[in-house]
Write an enzyme that holds these catalytic residues in place. Sequence first.
Site, PDB file in Angstrom:
ATOM      1  N   GLY A 191      -8.106  -1.906  10.524  1.00 54.29           N
ATOM      2  CA  GLY A 191      -8.468  -0.811  11.400  1.00 54.29           C
ATOM      3  C   GLY A 191      -7.378  -0.618  12.433  1.00 54.29           C
TER       4      GLY A 191
ATOM      5  CG  HIS B 253      -3.261   2.466   3.855  1.00 52.59           C
ATOM      6  ND1 HIS B 253      -3.983   3.582   4.227  1.00 52.59           N
ATOM      7  CD2 HIS B 253      -2.136   2.471   4.620  1.00 52.59           C
ATOM      8  CE1 HIS B 253      -3.324   4.234   5.183  1.00 52.59           C
ATOM      9  NE2 HIS B 253      -2.204   3.584   5.446  1.00 52.59           N
TER      10      HIS B 253
ATOM     11  CG  HIS C  73      -0.537  -0.184   2.517  1.00 53.19           C
ATOM     12  ND1 HIS C  73      -1.167  -1.026   3.414  1.00 53.19           N
ATOM     13  CD2 HIS C  73       0.496   0.353   3.190  1.00 53.19           C
ATOM     14  CE1 HIS C  73      -0.521  -0.986   4.575  1.00 53.19           C
ATOM     15  NE2 HIS C  73       0.483  -0.152   4.464  1.00 53.19           N
TER      16      HIS C  73
END
Length: 397
Positions: free
Chosen positions: A303, A326, A270
């Site tokens: 998260g 991402h 990412h």
Amino acid sequence: MSYVEVPGAKVPIRMWADPATVEEGAMRQLHNVATLPWIKGLAVMPDVHYGKGATVGSVIAMQGAVCPAAVGVDIGCGMSAVKTSLTANDLPGDLSRLRSKIEQAIPVGRGMHADPVDPGRLHGFATAGWEDFWGRFEGVADAVKFRRDRAVKQMGTLGSGNHFVEFCLDEANSVWLMLHSGSRNIGKELADHHIGQAQKLPHNQGLVDRDLAVFIADTPQMAAYRNDLFWAQEYAKHNRAIMMGLFQDVVRKEFKKARVTFEPVISAHHNYVSEERYDGMDLLITRKGAIRAGSGEFGIIPGSMGTGSYIVKGLGNVASFNSASHGAGRRMSRGAAKKRFSTKDLEDQTRGVECRKDSGVVDEIPAAYKPIEQVIDQQRDLVEVVAKLKQVVCVKG
């Protein structure tokens, strides 16, 4: 939601975030990127926030140019995840031993292995091309060549900051292994070296922000950067693969009676650059805090350390250059989080997770991040959810 189009200097800014909620500094960075002569498109993910030069959570499409600071200093940073045959019923009541074993197997922070990890000893690890990869290190920038010994020993290590190793459960109570890391110090040193080189070039002297300095196609500087960039991206991919192999070995040993099996590993960068074609143009797509989400491609959107993560499948939305967020994205700086929250707050927000709960990780407290459910909801036209995971063990750098 679909994207909101905000006027830009050379291209419109396509935002999968509410512009009113984006911090002023980040909006200024987005407008700065949209002024670059080589820009062909700019897509903004719902986890967008202020970064160095370019925001985290942006996808920048340029023709014949690439901006090193828009890749980020942790070149190739990304995620890996794998579903196992274990279920919640296989887990012990006390998960502290499992966390300890993971920490013993995978060095964290600035730690490194005493001796380089031999990939040949990892169960099922593909070692083809390994010697060729290390051989190509001799071709990277002279400024970092003497770091090889350290880079070899840091292969298979976590690092610090928001990097993590997690033991998770999905909604069907299946166990997943997940981790987040990048190219360690060698990637950062290569990034810093090339950002400095780009800032000296004549064509970058009139830019609105010197951190947006670019390399131009068909120049020696661009060739050198591309060589080092792609090597560092590969280093990051190998680093995650080694760590996942070490992680799986821990799980095999700790759950020996269960004879654990693993599905294919999902892996996604990412912070990286790729060559892609859109509207008949060959473009360099820079994803800084964004994953590729082509049609049917699996991705991982984590998260914070107390909330959970999502395994997703891309929908191939070309308006976003086949991209998605991402992660949750920070809503406050590390410094602000340390001032605002205490270790008691951290304990409250990570209840039920076996993890560090000391002052050293207060800056990673869940409240310092945007709500992951909201971030997922804002990109329903970019990805579909395959699985929702909740961590029960989290090892932080």
